[in-house]
Design an enzyme around this catalytic site. Sequence first.
Site, PDB file in Angstrom:
ATOM      1  N   SER A  30       3.790  -2.390  10.260  1.00  0.00           N
ATOM      2  CA  SER A  30       5.240  -2.458  10.475  1.00  0.00           C
ATOM      3  C   SER A  30       5.848  -3.806  10.089  1.00  0.00           C
ATOM      4  O   SER A  30       6.761  -4.293  10.757  1.00  0.00           O
ATOM      5  CB  SER A  30       5.595  -2.084  11.919  1.00  0.00           C
ATOM      6  OG  SER A  30       5.201  -0.749  12.180  1.00  0.00           O
TER       7      SER A  30
ATOM      8  N   GLY B 163       2.828   2.021  10.873  1.00  0.00           N
ATOM      9  CA  GLY B 163       3.778   3.130  10.739  1.00  0.00           C
ATOM     10  C   GLY B 163       4.495   3.472  12.029  1.00  0.00           C
ATOM     11  O   GLY B 163       5.142   4.509  12.133  1.00  0.00           O
TER      12      GLY B 163
ATOM     13  N   ASN C  40       0.868  -1.177   0.000  1.00  0.00           N
ATOM     14  CA  ASN C  40       0.000   0.000   0.000  1.00  0.00           C
ATOM     15  C   ASN C  40       0.903   1.224   0.000  1.00  0.00           C
ATOM     16  O   ASN C  40       1.508   1.551   1.021  1.00  0.00           O
ATOM     17  CB  ASN C  40      -0.895  -0.038   1.251  1.00  0.00           C
ATOM     18  CG  ASN C  40      -1.736   1.214   1.389  1.00  0.00           C
ATOM     19  OD1 ASN C  40      -1.791   2.046   0.481  1.00  0.00           O
ATOM     20  ND2 ASN C  40      -2.400   1.357   2.527  1.00  0.00           N
TER      21      ASN C  40
ATOM     22  N   LYS D 119       0.104   4.249  -0.214  1.00  0.00           N
ATOM     23  CA  LYS D 119      -0.521   5.426   0.425  1.00  0.00           C
ATOM     24  C   LYS D 119      -0.291   6.667  -0.455  1.00  0.00           C
ATOM     25  O   LYS D 119      -0.258   6.536  -1.670  1.00  0.00           O
ATOM     26  CB  LYS D 119      -0.002   5.591   1.861  1.00  0.00           C
ATOM     27  CG  LYS D 119      -0.153   4.276   2.650  1.00  0.00           C
ATOM     28  CD  LYS D 119       0.082   4.407   4.129  1.00  0.00           C
ATOM     29  CE  LYS D 119      -0.106   3.040   4.788  1.00  0.00           C
ATOM     30  NZ  LYS D 119       0.018   3.089   6.242  1.00  0.00           N
TER      31      LYS D 119
ATOM     32  N   GLU E  23      -5.133  -5.089  10.455  1.00  0.00           N
ATOM     33  CA  GLU E  23      -4.065  -4.115  10.704  1.00  0.00           C
ATOM     34  C   GLU E  23      -4.327  -3.414  12.039  1.00  0.00           C
ATOM     35  O   GLU E  23      -5.089  -2.441  12.089  1.00  0.00           O
ATOM     36  CB  GLU E  23      -4.027  -3.068   9.588  1.00  0.00           C
ATOM     37  CG  GLU E  23      -3.790  -3.645   8.212  1.00  0.00           C
ATOM     38  CD  GLU E  23      -3.265  -2.586   7.241  1.00  0.00           C
ATOM     39  OE1 GLU E  23      -2.121  -2.739   6.785  1.00  0.00           O
ATOM     40  OE2 GLU E  23      -3.974  -1.602   6.971  1.00  0.00           O
TER      41      GLU E  23
ATOM     42  N   GLU F  50      -6.609   4.609   7.970  1.00  0.00           N
ATOM     43  CA  GLU F  50      -6.435   6.037   7.673  1.00  0.00           C
ATOM     44  C   GLU F  50      -7.698   6.607   7.033  1.00  0.00           C
ATOM     45  O   GLU F  50      -8.061   7.764   7.259  1.00  0.00           O
ATOM     46  CB  GLU F  50      -5.199   6.218   6.777  1.00  0.00           C
ATOM     47  CG  GLU F  50      -3.929   5.949   7.576  1.00  0.00           C
ATOM     48  CD  GLU F  50      -2.813   5.287   6.796  1.00  0.00           C
ATOM     49  OE1 GLU F  50      -2.806   5.344   5.555  1.00  0.00           O
ATOM     50  OE2 GLU F  50      -1.923   4.691   7.445  1.00  0.00           O
TER      51      GLU F  50
ATOM     52  N   HIS G 183      -9.308   1.028   5.095  1.00  0.00           N
ATOM     53  CA  HIS G 183      -8.014   1.258   5.752  1.00  0.00           C
ATOM     54  C   HIS G 183      -8.212   2.189   6.957  1.00  0.00           C
ATOM     55  O   HIS G 183      -9.026   3.112   6.898  1.00  0.00           O
ATOM     56  CB  HIS G 183      -7.009   1.859   4.762  1.00  0.00           C
ATOM     57  CG  HIS G 183      -5.619   1.791   5.302  1.00  0.00           C
ATOM     58  ND1 HIS G 183      -5.145   2.713   6.216  1.00  0.00           N
ATOM     59  CD2 HIS G 183      -4.630   0.891   5.115  1.00  0.00           C
ATOM     60  CE1 HIS G 183      -3.905   2.386   6.553  1.00  0.00           C
ATOM     61  NE2 HIS G 183      -3.574   1.282   5.896  1.00  0.00           N
TER      62      HIS G 183
HETATM   63  P1  13P Z   1       3.293   0.191   7.668  1.00  0.00           P
HETATM   64  O1  13P Z   1       3.788  -1.089   7.033  1.00  0.00           O
HETATM   65  O2  13P Z   1       4.019   1.396   7.200  1.00  0.00           O
HETATM   66  O3  13P Z   1       3.190   0.068   9.157  1.00  0.00           O
HETATM   67  O4  13P Z   1       1.782   0.388   7.138  1.00  0.00           O
HETATM   68  C1  13P Z   1       0.896  -0.657   7.200  1.00  0.00           C
HETATM   69  C2  13P Z   1      -0.308  -0.287   6.444  1.00  0.00           C
HETATM   70  O5  13P Z   1      -1.044   0.600   6.833  1.00  0.00           O
HETATM   71  C3  13P Z   1      -0.585  -0.989   5.181  1.00  0.00           C
HETATM   72  O6  13P Z   1      -1.861  -0.691   4.719  1.00  0.00           O
END
Ligand code: 13P
Length: 252
Positions: A215, A175, A9, A11, A169, A99, A97
Site C-alpha cells: 500500500s 492491497g 509489480n 501482477k 512486504e 501471492e 512474492h
Molecule cells: P500494493 O501496493 O497494491 O499493496 O501491492 C504491494 C505488492 O504486493 C507489490 O509486490
Amino acid sequence: MRKKIVAGNWKMNLTKEQALELTRELVDTLGDLTEHQRVMVCPPSIHLSSVAEVASESKALEVGGQNMHQAESGAYTGEISGAMLKSYGINSVLLGHSERRAYFQENNALLGEKVDAALAAGIEVIYCFGELLEERENETHFEVVSSQLKEALFHLEASQWKHIVLAYEPIWAIGTGRTASPEQAQEMHAHIRGVLADHYGQECADGVSILYGGSVKPDNAKEIFGKPDVDGGLIGGASLKKYDFMAIVAAM
Ligand code: 13P
C-alpha cells in the site's frame, strides 16, 4: 553505496495495449536518474518482450519478471526459465512474492532453488518476504522474517549478495490500504539488515537494498522512503497509474 529502487509489480493486470501505453508514458516522463537510483516495472511474462522493447528507449527504465521456474528447461507446461528471461534482455526477477507463496504453494526451500537458478542465469533476484497479520499480532514477525531470509538465501556466498535485492512486504499491508507506519518499516528493515550483518558482516549488509512494499501511495511514499534502512519500494496497485507511480518515483 546501495541504490534506491522503485519497482512496479503489475501482477496480473493490463492488456497488451494498456501495458504498452503505460510503458510509453513512463519512458516519456521518467527523465534521467542519478547513478544511485533505479526504476523498474515488472509486467506479466506475456508482455515482457514488448514492454522491454519500448523501455529500451529510456536509459532509466528497467524491466523485470514476476516469477521464473527453478529448472533450466524441460517439461513444465506454462512456466518460463531464467535463460528465457535473459534472452529477452530481462536481468531481474521477483521471487517469493506473498501471492506466489499463498496461491502457488511456494515455500522457502523452493525459493532457494529458484534463487540459485536465477543467479546461475545471470539474473538479479528481488526476494520478497513478510509476515501475516496473525504473526505480527502474536509477535512472531521478527522470527518469521528471519526464517524466510535464512531458509531461502543463507546458502549464498557473500559475493552473491550484490545480485540480491530484498523486498519486505508485510502481507497485511498488501492491497489493503493499510500501510506499515514508517516506524514499523524502519524497525523491520533494521532487523533484516542486522540478521544479514550477523551472518555476512556489516559491509555486505550495508550494500543490500531493502525495499518496502504494501500500500505505498504518493501520499505516504516520501515518509517511508525517508527512513534510513528503507531503500525504496515495491509498488502494486499504484504502479498501474502513471501519475501515482511517477509521484512515488519522485519521492525516491
Ligand atoms: P500494493 O501496493 O497494491 O499493496 O501491492 C504491494 C505488492 O504486493 C507489490 O509486490
